[in-house]
Scaffold this motif. Structure first.
Motif, PDB file in Angstrom:
ATOM      1  N   LEU A  46      32.818  41.170  38.895  1.00 50.90           N
ATOM      2  CA  LEU A  46      33.731  42.126  39.013  1.00 50.90           C
ATOM      3  C   LEU A  46      33.403  43.297  38.547  1.00 50.90           C
ATOM      4  O   LEU A  46      33.728  44.877  39.079  1.00 50.90           O
ATOM      5  CB  LEU A  46      34.986  41.379  38.458  1.00 50.90           C
ATOM      6  CG  LEU A  46      36.700  42.456  38.881  1.00 50.90           C
ATOM      7  CD1 LEU A  46      36.235  42.946  40.326  1.00 50.90           C
ATOM      8  CD2 LEU A  46      37.227  41.943  38.456  1.00 50.90           C
ATOM      9  N   PRO A  47      33.409  44.039  37.248  1.00 48.52           N
ATOM     10  CA  PRO A  47      32.831  44.831  36.318  1.00 48.52           C
ATOM     11  C   PRO A  47      31.665  45.601  37.155  1.00 48.52           C
ATOM     12  O   PRO A  47      32.079  46.983  37.617  1.00 48.52           O
ATOM     13  CB  PRO A  47      32.299  44.889  34.679  1.00 48.52           C
ATOM     14  CG  PRO A  47      32.975  43.453  34.484  1.00 48.52           C
ATOM     15  CD  PRO A  47      33.292  42.635  36.020  1.00 48.52           C
ATOM     16  N   THR A  50      32.957  46.763  40.627  1.00 52.99           N
ATOM     17  CA  THR A  50      33.639  48.142  40.542  1.00 52.99           C
ATOM     18  C   THR A  50      33.322  49.492  39.870  1.00 52.99           C
ATOM     19  O   THR A  50      33.163  50.180  40.909  1.00 52.99           O
ATOM     20  CB  THR A  50      34.655  47.849  39.213  1.00 52.99           C
ATOM     21  OG1 THR A  50      35.559  47.300  39.294  1.00 52.99           O
ATOM     22  CG2 THR A  50      35.502  49.380  38.707  1.00 52.99           C
ATOM     23  N   GLY A  54      32.797  53.072  42.266  1.00 53.89           N
ATOM     24  CA  GLY A  54      32.669  54.374  42.166  1.00 53.89           C
ATOM     25  C   GLY A  54      31.354  54.870  42.331  1.00 53.89           C
ATOM     26  O   GLY A  54      31.765  56.432  42.110  1.00 53.89           O
ATOM     27  N   SER A  75      27.681  47.571  47.391  1.00 55.98           N
ATOM     28  CA  SER A  75      29.208  47.004  47.018  1.00 55.98           C
ATOM     29  C   SER A  75      29.776  45.564  47.845  1.00 55.98           C
ATOM     30  O   SER A  75      30.097  45.376  47.094  1.00 55.98           O
ATOM     31  CB  SER A  75      30.125  48.726  47.430  1.00 55.98           C
ATOM     32  OG  SER A  75      29.796  49.456  46.399  1.00 55.98           O
ATOM     33  N   LEU A 264      43.857  45.625  31.013  1.00 60.05           N
ATOM     34  CA  LEU A 264      43.268  45.869  32.626  1.00 60.05           C
ATOM     35  C   LEU A 264      44.832  45.674  33.741  1.00 60.05           C
ATOM     36  O   LEU A 264      45.107  44.681  33.533  1.00 60.05           O
ATOM     37  CB  LEU A 264      42.425  45.816  32.483  1.00 60.05           C
ATOM     38  CG  LEU A 264      40.986  45.785  32.045  1.00 60.05           C
ATOM     39  CD1 LEU A 264      39.539  45.507  31.614  1.00 60.05           C
ATOM     40  CD2 LEU A 264      41.015  47.505  31.265  1.00 60.05           C
ATOM     41  N   VAL A 267      44.065  43.519  39.171  1.00 60.01           N
ATOM     42  CA  VAL A 267      42.222  43.622  40.139  1.00 60.01           C
ATOM     43  C   VAL A 267      41.560  44.023  39.669  1.00 60.01           C
ATOM     44  O   VAL A 267      40.563  43.628  40.046  1.00 60.01           O
ATOM     45  CB  VAL A 267      42.677  44.586  41.324  1.00 60.01           C
ATOM     46  CG1 VAL A 267      43.716  44.334  42.673  1.00 60.01           C
ATOM     47  CG2 VAL A 267      43.560  45.831  40.299  1.00 60.01           C
ATOM     48  N   LEU A 268      40.846  44.102  37.970  1.00 59.34           N
ATOM     49  CA  LEU A 268      40.059  44.565  37.295  1.00 59.34           C
ATOM     50  C   LEU A 268      40.203  43.555  36.634  1.00 59.34           C
ATOM     51  O   LEU A 268      38.998  43.853  35.459  1.00 59.34           O
ATOM     52  CB  LEU A 268      39.938  45.702  37.024  1.00 59.34           C
ATOM     53  CG  LEU A 268      40.197  47.490  37.184  1.00 59.34           C
ATOM     54  CD1 LEU A 268      40.385  48.535  36.690  1.00 59.34           C
ATOM     55  CD2 LEU A 268      39.343  47.221  38.225  1.00 59.34           C
ATOM     56  N   ARG A 269      40.953  42.655  35.977  1.00 56.80           N
ATOM     57  CA  ARG A 269      40.758  41.339  35.061  1.00 56.80           C
ATOM     58  C   ARG A 269      39.524  40.719  35.330  1.00 56.80           C
ATOM     59  O   ARG A 269      39.527  40.178  36.780  1.00 56.80           O
ATOM     60  CB  ARG A 269      41.689  41.269  34.249  1.00 56.80           C
ATOM     61  CG  ARG A 269      42.810  41.907  34.081  1.00 56.80           C
ATOM     62  CD  ARG A 269      43.924  41.255  33.135  1.00 56.80           C
ATOM     63  NE  ARG A 269      44.668  40.917  33.766  1.00 56.80           N
ATOM     64  CZ  ARG A 269      45.837  41.107  34.525  1.00 56.80           C
ATOM     65  NH1 ARG A 269      46.063  42.011  33.938  1.00 56.80           N
ATOM     66  NH2 ARG A 269      46.515  40.320  35.609  1.00 56.80           N
TER      67      ARG A 269
END
Length: 308
Positions: A46-47, A50, A54, A75, A264, A267-269
Motif C-alpha cells: 500500500l505505501p 500510494t 503521487g 500504479s 493515518l 485508506v493509507l493504513r
C-alpha cells in the motif's frame, strides 16, 4: 543552451527511471518470485502504491509524458498486487442466525490510555475480546471483568469472553500463539490469537518459521472450527498469508481499511490486524475502530456458521 538541454534530458531520464523502478517493484510483488528475500515489499504494498500514484500525478503535472504513462502502468500493477487485501470472499451464512461478535486489539505495551477501548466495546458490544500487548491497566480491568466472566491470560495475551472457555493450547515452541476452545451458541469454536514477529531487513524470514509452527500447532481436526485473529505484522497482499490460508483451508476477511499506523487515514493504513475463518464459519461486518492510544486500530468481525 547545450547545458540546459543536457539537464532537461537528465531530468526526464531520472523521472522515467523512478517510474520504471516502481514498475519493477510492483511486478516483483505481483508475481512473488522474490520469495523470500524481498518479503518486506509484500508488506508495504500500500505505501508503494500510494507513492507511485503521487509520483505519477506529479509527472503528469510537470508534463513528463513518458514518466507519467509508465507510472500509470506501475500504479495498476501495484493495485493488482494489493487486490487480495480488499477483494476476498467469505462462505455464505444464514442471515437470521445471531452472530458471535469478536473484537481484536493490539493495545500496545506503552499505551497510556488502554481504557479508551471501552468506548468502542460499549458501542459494538462484542461477545469475545482478544487482545495482545495487554498489560491489564487497573482502569481497564474491573469494568471488563464484570461484563466478561470467562477470561484467559498468558503473558501479554488476554481474552475476555461471555461464553465458557473450555481449554487452552499453546505451541511447543515459544512464540505468540494461543488457542482457546470456547463453547459458543454456534458450537465449539477454536479461537487462535496470533502475534507474529515484525520482519526487518536483517530478519526478513522470521515470519516464515512462525508460519511453519502455526501449520503444525493448529491440527487438521481443529482447522474447520478455527477462527484466527491477530497482529500478523503483514497484510493479506503478502504471499505468506495467502499461502498459509490456502494450505490451512482458511478464508481471510477482506480488509480494505487498514489498522496501522493508527494516526493515518484509513485508506493509507496497512491492514496488518486480520481475521481468518475455517470452513465451518463465515466472517462478516468487519469494522475498524477509533484510536485508543495504541499504534494499531482495533477490529471487530461477526462470526456465523457457514452454509454446508
Amino acid at each position: 543552451m547545450r547545458v540546459i538541454t543536457v539537464l532537461r534530458t537528465s531530468w526526464s531520464s531520472l523521472c522515467i527511471g523512478a517510474s520504471a523502478l516502481s514498475l519493477a517493484g510492483g511486478l516483483i510483488c505481483l508475481k512473488t518470485f522474490h520469495y523470500p528475500l524481498l518479503y518486506l515489499i509484500d508488506i508495504f504494498t500500500l505505501p508503494f502504491l500510494t507513492l507511485t500514484v503521487g509520483l505519477t500525478i506529479a509527472f503528469w503535472l510537470i508534463r513528463e509524458k513518458t514518466a507519467w504513462r509508465l507510472g500509470a502502468v506501475a500504479s495498476g500493477v501495484w493495485l493488482l498486487a494489493l487486490a487480495p487485501q480488499a477483494f476476498v470472499t467469505q462462505a455464505q451464512a444464514p442471515d437470521k442466525v445471531p452472530a458471535v461478535r469478536l473484537m481484536f486489539s493490539n493495545l500496545y505495551i506503552y499505551n497510556k490510555t488502554p481504557e479508551r477501548l471501552l468506548d468502542w466495546v460499549n458501542e459494538e458490544k462484542p461477545d469475545i475480546i482478544a487482545t495482545v500487548e495487554n498489560l491489564t491497566d487497573p482502569k481497564y480491568t474491573p469494568t471488563v471483568n464484570r461484563r466478561y466472566p470467562y477470561q484467559y491470560k498468558y503473558r501479554d495475551t488476554v481474552v475476555y469472553s461471555r461464553y465458557p472457555i473450555l481449554a487452552s493450547h499453546r505451541g511447543d515452541t515459544e512464540y505468540s500463539f494461543d488457542m482457546l476452545d470456547i463453547r459458543t451458541p454456534q458450537g465449539l469454536m477454536h479461537l487462535a490469537v496470533v502475534h507474529l514477529c515484525q520482519p526487518k531487513i536483517e530478519t526478513h524470514d522470521c515470519q516464515s518459521s512462525q508460519m511453519m509452527r502455526l501449520r503444525a500447532d493448529i491440527t487438521a481436526d481443529q482447522r474447520p472450527n478455527t477462527v484466527m485473529v491477530g497482529d500478523f505484522n503483514s497484510d493479506l497482499s503478502a504471499y505468506l498469508l495467502q499461502d498459509f490460508a490456502n494450505d490451512m483451508g482458511f478464508r481471510p476477511m477482506a480488509a480494505p481499511i487498514g489498522t496501522w499506523p493508527s494516526v493515518l487515514p484509513g485508506v493509507l493504513r496497512i491492514g496488518i490486524d486480520n481475521a481468518f475463518a475455517g470452513k465451518h464459519f463465515s466472517l462478516s461486518r468487519r469494522k475498524v475502530g477509533p484510536d485508543n492510544g495504541s499504534d494499531h486500530r482495533p477490529i471487530v468481525v461477526d462470526i456465523r456458521p457457514a452454509r454446508a
